[in-house]
Design a protein around this motif. Structure first.
Motif, PDB file in Angstrom:
ATOM      1  N   GLN A  53       0.821  -1.215   0.000  1.00  0.00           N
ATOM      2  CA  GLN A  53       0.000   0.000   0.000  1.00  0.00           C
ATOM      3  C   GLN A  53       0.855   1.265   0.000  1.00  0.00           C
ATOM      4  N   MET A  54       2.182   1.077   0.003  1.00  0.00           N
ATOM      5  CA  MET A  54       3.051   2.251   0.030  1.00  0.00           C
ATOM      6  C   MET A  54       4.159   2.182  -1.017  1.00  0.00           C
ATOM      7  N   ALA A  55       4.138   1.120  -1.847  1.00  0.00           N
ATOM      8  CA  ALA A  55       5.207   0.960  -2.823  1.00  0.00           C
ATOM      9  C   ALA A  55       4.753   0.046  -3.959  1.00  0.00           C
ATOM     10  N   THR A  56       5.495   0.123  -5.052  1.00  0.00           N
ATOM     11  CA  THR A  56       5.286  -0.788  -6.167  1.00  0.00           C
ATOM     12  C   THR A  56       6.250  -1.949  -5.983  1.00  0.00           C
ATOM     13  N   TRP A  70       6.611   4.950  -2.976  1.00  0.00           N
ATOM     14  CA  TRP A  70       6.133   6.195  -3.555  1.00  0.00           C
ATOM     15  C   TRP A  70       6.700   7.372  -2.775  1.00  0.00           C
ATOM     16  N   ASP A  71       6.948   7.168  -1.486  1.00  0.00           N
ATOM     17  CA  ASP A  71       7.549   8.194  -0.633  1.00  0.00           C
ATOM     18  C   ASP A  71       8.956   7.708  -0.296  1.00  0.00           C
ATOM     19  N   LYS A  76      14.005   3.529   4.725  1.00  0.00           N
ATOM     20  CA  LYS A  76      14.650   2.973   5.929  1.00  0.00           C
ATOM     21  C   LYS A  76      13.649   2.162   6.761  1.00  0.00           C
ATOM     22  N   GLU A  77      12.414   2.650   6.872  1.00  0.00           N
ATOM     23  CA  GLU A  77      11.381   1.935   7.638  1.00  0.00           C
ATOM     24  C   GLU A  77      11.046   0.595   6.974  1.00  0.00           C
ATOM     25  N   ILE A  78      10.966   0.587   5.654  1.00  0.00           N
ATOM     26  CA  ILE A  78      10.681  -0.660   4.934  1.00  0.00           C
ATOM     27  C   ILE A  78      11.823  -1.649   5.158  1.00  0.00           C
ATOM     28  N   ASN A  79      13.060  -1.162   5.044  1.00  0.00           N
ATOM     29  CA  ASN A  79      14.229  -2.023   5.296  1.00  0.00           C
ATOM     30  C   ASN A  79      14.152  -2.635   6.687  1.00  0.00           C
ATOM     31  N   ARG A  80      13.859  -1.801   7.677  1.00  0.00           N
ATOM     32  CA  ARG A  80      13.788  -2.257   9.066  1.00  0.00           C
ATOM     33  C   ARG A  80      12.690  -3.322   9.233  1.00  0.00           C
ATOM     34  N   GLN A  96      16.509   4.790  -3.841  1.00  0.00           N
ATOM     35  CA  GLN A  96      15.331   4.875  -4.703  1.00  0.00           C
ATOM     36  C   GLN A  96      14.522   3.581  -4.670  1.00  0.00           C
ATOM     37  N   VAL A  97      15.248   2.464  -4.785  1.00  0.00           N
ATOM     38  CA  VAL A  97      14.621   1.144  -4.912  1.00  0.00           C
ATOM     39  C   VAL A  97      15.270   0.186  -3.913  1.00  0.00           C
ATOM     40  N   ILE A  98      14.442  -0.672  -3.319  1.00  0.00           N
ATOM     41  CA  ILE A  98      14.954  -1.721  -2.426  1.00  0.00           C
ATOM     42  C   ILE A  98      14.971  -3.016  -3.228  1.00  0.00           C
TER      43      ILE A  98
END
Length: 185
Positions: A53-56, A70-71, A76-80, A96-98
């Motif tokens: 819901q926050m990324a592609t 998208w933000d 860093k939060e997604i990585n964590r 930019q991209v994980i």
């Protein structure tokens, strides 16, 4: 009354099977699958939010997932959140991209995943049997209240049992496909 009970049982059994499909989709099988990330919640400005819901999320290669938020400030939060999850994946980001490289599963991990998927299938079978029990009890109540004849009760109980058997067979097939997917090298 009979059709209401049957419709309710059928709908609840269908939901149970759909839930099993979603649960098994999150089990990592050695291939990249965006559904693996469905259960991971990211602290997005104080609100637990699913990654999708926050990324592609994309699968550019069979063993690679890319997550493009998208933000950009939430990388860093997604990585964590991915590191804290039980997926055992190490995210790599370039700001930019994980990128999530899906490692080859070892034999021990495969067996553990098979056990996990079997347990989820067993839980679904138990849920189906509970739905069957509820339907049977409702039918018996209907007979006691003289809403059903004894013949109607018997016929409907047979229908409920056939419905249960059909859905348990479907659960077995879903579990077998997932087990095959996990054990493929």
């Amino acid at each position: 009354m009979i059709e209401d009970i049957m419709a309710d049982a059928e709908e609840r059994m269908k939901k149970t099977i759909d839930l099993l499909r979603r649960e098994l989709a999150t089990v990592r099988a050695g291939r990249a699958n965006p559904a693996m990330l469905d259960k991971i919640l990211v602290d997005y400005y104080g609100t637990p939010t699913p990654i999708n819901q926050m990324a592609t999320i994309a699968v550019p290669e069979p063993r690679l997932l890319t997550i493009q938020p998208w933000d950009k400030g939430v990388i860093k939060e997604i990585n964590r959140a991915i590191l804290k999850s039980d997926l055992g994946l190490n995210p790599a980001d370039d700001g930019q991209v994980i990128r999530l490289a899906i490692p080859q599963l070892n034999e021990e991990r495969r067996k553990e995943l098979v056990r996990t998927s079997r347990k989820k299938a067993d839980d679904s079978r138990v849920a189906l049997r509970n739905i069957r029990r509820d339907a049977m009890e409702a039918l018996k109540r209907g007979e006691k209240e003289n809403l059903l004849t004894e013949d109607d009760l018997k016929k409907t109980q047979d229908r409920v049992q056939k419905l249960t058997d059909k859905n348990i067979k479907e659960i077995d097939e879903i579990a077998a496909r997932k087990e095959t997917e996990i054990l493929e090298v």
